[in-house]
Scaffold this motif. Structure first.
Motif, PDB file in Angstrom:
ATOM      1  N   ILE A  52     -25.019  29.450  -3.974  1.00 55.05           N
ATOM      2  CA  ILE A  52     -25.588  28.844  -5.172  1.00 55.05           C
ATOM      3  C   ILE A  52     -24.624  29.088  -6.333  1.00 55.05           C
ATOM      4  CG2 ILE A  52     -27.559  28.763  -6.748  1.00 55.05           C
ATOM      5  CD1 ILE A  52     -28.267  27.993  -3.866  1.00 55.05           C
ATOM      6  N   THR A  53     -24.091  27.997  -6.881  1.00 55.60           N
ATOM      7  CA  THR A  53     -23.153  28.109  -8.006  1.00 55.60           C
ATOM      8  C   THR A  53     -23.676  27.451  -9.276  1.00 55.60           C
ATOM      9  OG1 THR A  53     -22.004  26.110  -7.281  1.00 55.60           O
ATOM     10  CG2 THR A  53     -21.143  28.203  -6.475  1.00 55.60           C
TER      11      THR A  53
ATOM     12  N   ALA B  14     -29.946  35.476 -11.702  1.00 49.69           N
ATOM     13  CA  ALA B  14     -29.195  34.652 -12.651  1.00 49.69           C
ATOM     14  C   ALA B  14     -27.881  35.317 -13.052  1.00 49.69           C
ATOM     15  CB  ALA B  14     -30.030  34.387 -13.892  1.00 49.69           C
ATOM     16  N   LYS B  15     -27.740  36.608 -12.799  1.00 51.63           N
ATOM     17  CA  LYS B  15     -26.590  37.358 -13.303  1.00 51.63           C
ATOM     18  C   LYS B  15     -25.596  37.810 -12.231  1.00 51.63           C
ATOM     19  CE  LYS B  15     -29.297  39.063 -17.141  1.00 51.63           C
ATOM     20  NZ  LYS B  15     -30.709  39.111 -16.940  1.00 51.63           N
ATOM     21  N   VAL B  16     -25.970  37.759 -10.974  1.00 50.95           N
ATOM     22  CA  VAL B  16     -25.058  38.246  -9.932  1.00 50.95           C
ATOM     23  C   VAL B  16     -23.822  37.345  -9.855  1.00 50.95           C
ATOM     24  CG1 VAL B  16     -26.831  39.372  -8.551  1.00 50.95           C
ATOM     25  CG2 VAL B  16     -26.285  36.994  -8.125  1.00 50.95           C
ATOM     26  N   PRO B  17     -22.655  37.930  -9.565  1.00 50.97           N
ATOM     27  CA  PRO B  17     -21.431  37.122  -9.535  1.00 50.97           C
ATOM     28  C   PRO B  17     -21.411  36.089  -8.410  1.00 50.97           C
ATOM     29  CG  PRO B  17     -20.937  39.412  -8.978  1.00 50.97           C
ATOM     30  CD  PRO B  17     -22.386  39.345  -9.356  1.00 50.97           C
ATOM     31  N   LYS B  18     -21.980  36.432  -7.253  1.00 46.90           N
ATOM     32  CA  LYS B  18     -22.061  35.486  -6.142  1.00 46.90           C
ATOM     33  C   LYS B  18     -23.469  35.543  -5.589  1.00 46.90           C
ATOM     34  CE  LYS B  18     -17.325  35.852  -5.019  1.00 46.90           C
ATOM     35  NZ  LYS B  18     -16.275  35.436  -4.248  1.00 46.90           N
ATOM     36  N   LEU B  19     -24.024  34.378  -5.348  1.00 47.95           N
ATOM     37  CA  LEU B  19     -25.380  34.303  -4.816  1.00 47.95           C
ATOM     38  C   LEU B  19     -25.346  33.519  -3.511  1.00 47.95           C
ATOM     39  CD1 LEU B  19     -28.392  34.831  -5.025  1.00 47.95           C
ATOM     40  CD2 LEU B  19     -28.577  32.813  -6.488  1.00 47.95           C
ATOM     41  N   LEU B  20     -25.620  34.224  -2.410  1.00 50.07           N
ATOM     42  CA  LEU B  20     -25.667  33.612  -1.089  1.00 50.07           C
ATOM     43  C   LEU B  20     -27.080  33.750  -0.542  1.00 50.07           C
ATOM     44  CD1 LEU B  20     -22.409  35.098   0.446  1.00 50.07           C
ATOM     45  CD2 LEU B  20     -22.693  32.848  -0.565  1.00 50.07           C
ATOM     46  N   ILE B  21     -27.574  32.691   0.038  1.00 50.10           N
ATOM     47  CA  ILE B  21     -28.890  32.703   0.660  1.00 50.10           C
ATOM     48  C   ILE B  21     -28.680  32.449   2.148  1.00 50.10           C
ATOM     49  CG2 ILE B  21     -31.131  31.569   0.792  1.00 50.10           C
ATOM     50  CD1 ILE B  21     -30.780  30.894  -2.175  1.00 50.10           C
ATOM     51  N   PHE B  22     -29.238  33.328   2.969  1.00 55.16           N
ATOM     52  CA  PHE B  22     -29.109  33.212   4.418  1.00 55.16           C
ATOM     53  C   PHE B  22     -30.439  32.741   4.989  1.00 55.16           C
ATOM     54  CE2 PHE B  22     -25.917  36.097   3.010  1.00 55.16           C
ATOM     55  CZ  PHE B  22     -24.836  35.893   3.852  1.00 55.16           C
TER      56      PHE B  22
END
Length: 74
Positions: free
Chosen positions: A17-18, A36-44
């Motif tokens: 998610i970018t 909303a603040k994490v540098p990289k957001l990955l959903i598995f």
């Protein structure tokens, strides 16, 4: 993004998610402000349909062939 496997079967789906607006929607849905603040957001995600197809291709025939139990079974 899908993890490449033999015969293009992939029981796992990874989504990066970018887009800030999508992150904000996830914050609302999950009630987790840090998303909303994490540098990289990955959903598995586990693809139940692909999981069932993999099970059938390996000869498994059962009432729960699309269940999460088979996904985690070694």
């Amino acid at each position: 993004m899908r993890v490449p496997l033999l015969m293009d079967y992939s029981p796992i789906l990874v989504i990066r998610i970018t887009t800030p607006t999508i992150r904000e929607e996830l914050v609302k849905v999950a009630d987790q402000a840090y998303l909303a603040k994490v540098p990289k957001l990955l959903i598995f995600l586990v693809d139940g349909y692909q999981n069932a197809e993999i099970a059938r291709s390996k000869g498994y025939r059962g009432e729960n062939d699309g269940s999460m139990g088979y996904f985690f079974k070694e």
